[in-house]
Design a protein around this motif. Structure first.
Motif, short mmCIF file in Angstrom:
data_model
loop_
_atom_site.label_atom_id
_atom_site.label_comp_id
_atom_site.label_asym_id
_atom_site.label_seq_id
_atom_site.Cartn_x
_atom_site.Cartn_y
_atom_site.Cartn_z
N GLU A 159 1.08 -1.39 0.36
CA GLU A 159 0.06 -0.02 0.44
C GLU A 159 1.33 1.63 -0.39
O GLU A 159 0.66 2.21 -0.38
CB GLU A 159 -0.72 -0.02 1.61
N GLU A 160 2.00 1.21 0.37
CA GLU A 160 2.14 2.24 1.06
C GLU A 160 4.11 2.43 -0.30
O GLU A 160 4.07 3.90 -0.91
CB GLU A 160 3.89 2.04 2.03
N TYR A 161 3.56 1.37 -0.68
CA TYR A 161 4.81 1.37 -2.18
C TYR A 161 3.87 2.17 -3.40
O TYR A 161 4.45 2.98 -3.91
CB TYR A 161 5.25 0.21 -2.62
N LEU A 162 2.16 1.59 -3.48
CA LEU A 162 1.35 2.18 -4.73
C LEU A 162 1.48 3.71 -3.93
O LEU A 162 1.58 4.51 -4.75
CB LEU A 162 0.53 1.48 -4.63
N ILE A 163 1.56 3.87 -2.63
CA ILE A 163 1.00 5.22 -2.75
C ILE A 163 2.10 6.26 -2.95
O ILE A 163 1.76 7.55 -3.59
CB ILE A 163 0.57 6.00 -1.27
N SER A 164 3.11 5.77 -2.43
CA SER A 164 5.29 6.52 -3.54
C SER A 164 4.93 6.86 -5.01
O SER A 164 4.87 8.20 -4.85
CB SER A 164 6.03 6.01 -2.57
N CYS A 165 4.51 5.94 -5.57
CA CYS A 165 4.44 5.51 -6.84
C CYS A 165 2.91 6.65 -7.30
O CYS A 165 3.47 7.52 -8.33
CB CYS A 165 4.41 4.35 -8.01
N ILE A 166 2.09 6.59 -6.78
CA ILE A 166 0.91 8.03 -7.51
C ILE A 166 1.01 9.34 -7.18
O ILE A 166 0.81 9.95 -7.97
CB ILE A 166 -0.15 6.87 -6.71
#
Length: 192
Positions: A159-166
């Motif tokens: 979740e944190e990784y996807l939030i950072s990418c977005i």
């Protein structure tokens, strides 16, 4: 029951055509970049290809292992991030296919071509098999090691990784009338 396999076949045909077009485009750009007389240009292209391959592979893993409830908790008050990631999670099979197979594999193949160009330029166009083996082995080792490192992060902190990418991609996406477009999937997963 017959509709599902037909839809999957349509997706397979569509992604095959898209991949073919992207491969031509990327190969063309790669050939132009690596045909430069300066040696640092192929190095930059090679680093870029390896980096993109590692990052997109981690996105593919994150999308398939993302917990929607935890995602909603982490993105409270940030509708844009939540809705984009939710759309990605709802289409996890397609996102995984595009990120891991299309982009990841294409970058892997093109990084091998960049490695061959580097060897040829370094040896003044006299191809040396030992140098070629060393360079290609180093490219594979860095790519696989980078993917292994990022997969651990992608699984345990998806979740944190996807939030950072977005958040990174958000720089390139414009708002329309002060609001981001609403996602039709968001109502289904939001908690009351």
């Amino acid at each position: 029951m017959m509709k599902r396999p037909i839809l999957k076949n349509l997706w397979a045909i569509k992604i095959t055509i898209i991949t073919f077009v992207l491969a031509i485009l990327f190969s063309f750009l790669s050939q132009i970049a690596t045909s430069s007389s300066q040696l640092f240009v192929p190095y930059m292209v090679l680093i870029f290809m390896i980096f993109i391959s590692i990052i997109t592979d981690a996105i593919a893993v994150s999308v398939t292992s993302c917990d929607v409830d935890r995602l909603f908790f982490l993105t409270k008050g940030k509708n844009f991030e939540y809705e984009i990631i939710l759309k990605m999670v709802c289409n996890a099979d397609k996102v995984n296919n595009i990120c891991a197979d299309v982009i990841g594999d294409m970058c892997g193949i093109l990084s091998g071509a960049c490695g061959a160009t580097i060897v040829a330029k370094a040896d003044n166009l006299s191809y040396n098999y030992i140098n070629a083996i060393c360079v290609s082995s180093l490219i594979v080792a860095i790519t696989v090691g980078g993917k292994a490192y990022m997969k651990d992060i992608a699984i345990h902190s998806s979740e944190e990784y996807l939030i950072s990418c977005i958040k990174l991609l958000k720089i390139f996406i414009r708002k329309k009338d002060g609001n981001y477009r609403k996602n039709k999937f968001s109502k289904r997963f939001k908690k009351s």
